[in-house]
Design a protein around this motif. Sequence first.
Motif, mmCIF file in Angstrom:
data_model
loop_
_atom_site.group_PDB
_atom_site.id
_atom_site.type_symbol
_atom_site.label_atom_id
_atom_site.label_comp_id
_atom_site.label_asym_id
_atom_site.label_seq_id
_atom_site.Cartn_x
_atom_site.Cartn_y
_atom_site.Cartn_z
ATOM 1 N N SER A 232 3.531 6.555 -0.214
ATOM 2 C CA SER A 232 3.963 7.260 -1.428
ATOM 3 C C SER A 232 3.067 8.444 -1.748
ATOM 4 O O SER A 232 3.500 9.397 -2.406
ATOM 5 N N GLY B 97 3.079 0.772 1.704
ATOM 6 C CA GLY B 97 4.053 1.536 0.925
ATOM 7 C C GLY B 97 3.376 2.475 -0.069
ATOM 8 O O GLY B 97 3.803 3.622 -0.253
ATOM 9 N N THR C 242 2.297 -4.954 3.296
ATOM 10 C CA THR C 242 3.462 -4.076 3.135
ATOM 11 C C THR C 242 3.353 -3.245 1.868
ATOM 12 O O THR C 242 3.684 -2.051 1.857
ATOM 13 N N LEU C 243 2.875 -3.863 0.786
ATOM 14 C CA LEU C 243 2.726 -3.131 -0.472
ATOM 15 C C LEU C 243 1.688 -2.024 -0.345
ATOM 16 O O LEU C 243 1.918 -0.883 -0.792
#
Length: 304
Positions: free
Chosen positions: A141, A137, A133-134
């Motif tokens: 970005s 993300g 998930t990181l």
Amino acid sequence: MTSKTVDPSVDPRRADPRRPSPERANRELLSLKKLRGWPLTFFLAGITGLSIAPFYWLVVSATRKDTEVFDWPPKLLPGGSLGENLGHLQDKIGLLRVVGNSLLVAGVQTVGALVVALLAGYAFAKFRFRGRTLLFGLLLSTLVVPEQVVLVPLFKMMMDFGLLDTYQALILPGLCVPFAIFLMRQSLSSLPDELLDAARVDGAGELRVLFSVVVPVMRPVLAALSIFLFLGSWNQFVWPLIALRSPDMHTLPVALATLHGNKSNTDYGAILSGTALSTLPMMVLFLVLQRQFISGLLAGATKG
């Protein structure tokens, strides 16, 4: 008084000669609907004509001499100077060489970006690992970062690697496209896990599952994505202008930009013919992939 008996088998509506038959009524209703649709048809035809007009003027001007491009009233029929304009381009910028450079860079970059997007999207969609998930993300970005922000660090990196003025400098930065990875991940998320598990039970490895099961299902998405990737790579101008030094390495947009000078010595006929020529690969690519592209759009429209 005598009462008049009415035969129930006789329809009094049919007995009235002034009342139209059901078939005639349906024909009149269809004609009325078609008549009401004509204003919308004319409006859409006008919008289509306005959209096509600039491209048509570009193609017509590409076949005219430089002195005829800005004639008034404008000439709306093709001329006979297309070969002459292309000859001028060949003499001034080496048309065949720069078109070959653009095809090579755009083709290799599109295929590479598709492979990277497919592998990364498959990993994000179908594998469970720590930090997934990181990482996703962080990938998203980067979509809000303007391209101009990374030009200086990218130039410094390519200079340190000794890749300036090479094909690698043009191809490598475009192999990882965050939007393409995001699109593939979203598309693969809707693919049933049972389909992949069935292939694994049959003894297929992950690469076999990917290219034998996933790719055929994702073919419409890959076709649509390839069009967008090729378009972005083919029309790229700022980074090739910065990274290239030798005219022999120029791509078509950069080479056409070198033809702009003072109004008195700018050959607009040659420039417009080169611009019209630059649209040809996109048309060919869309014609080749249009069935898959439209299938992907229809599948997305009817899903759910």
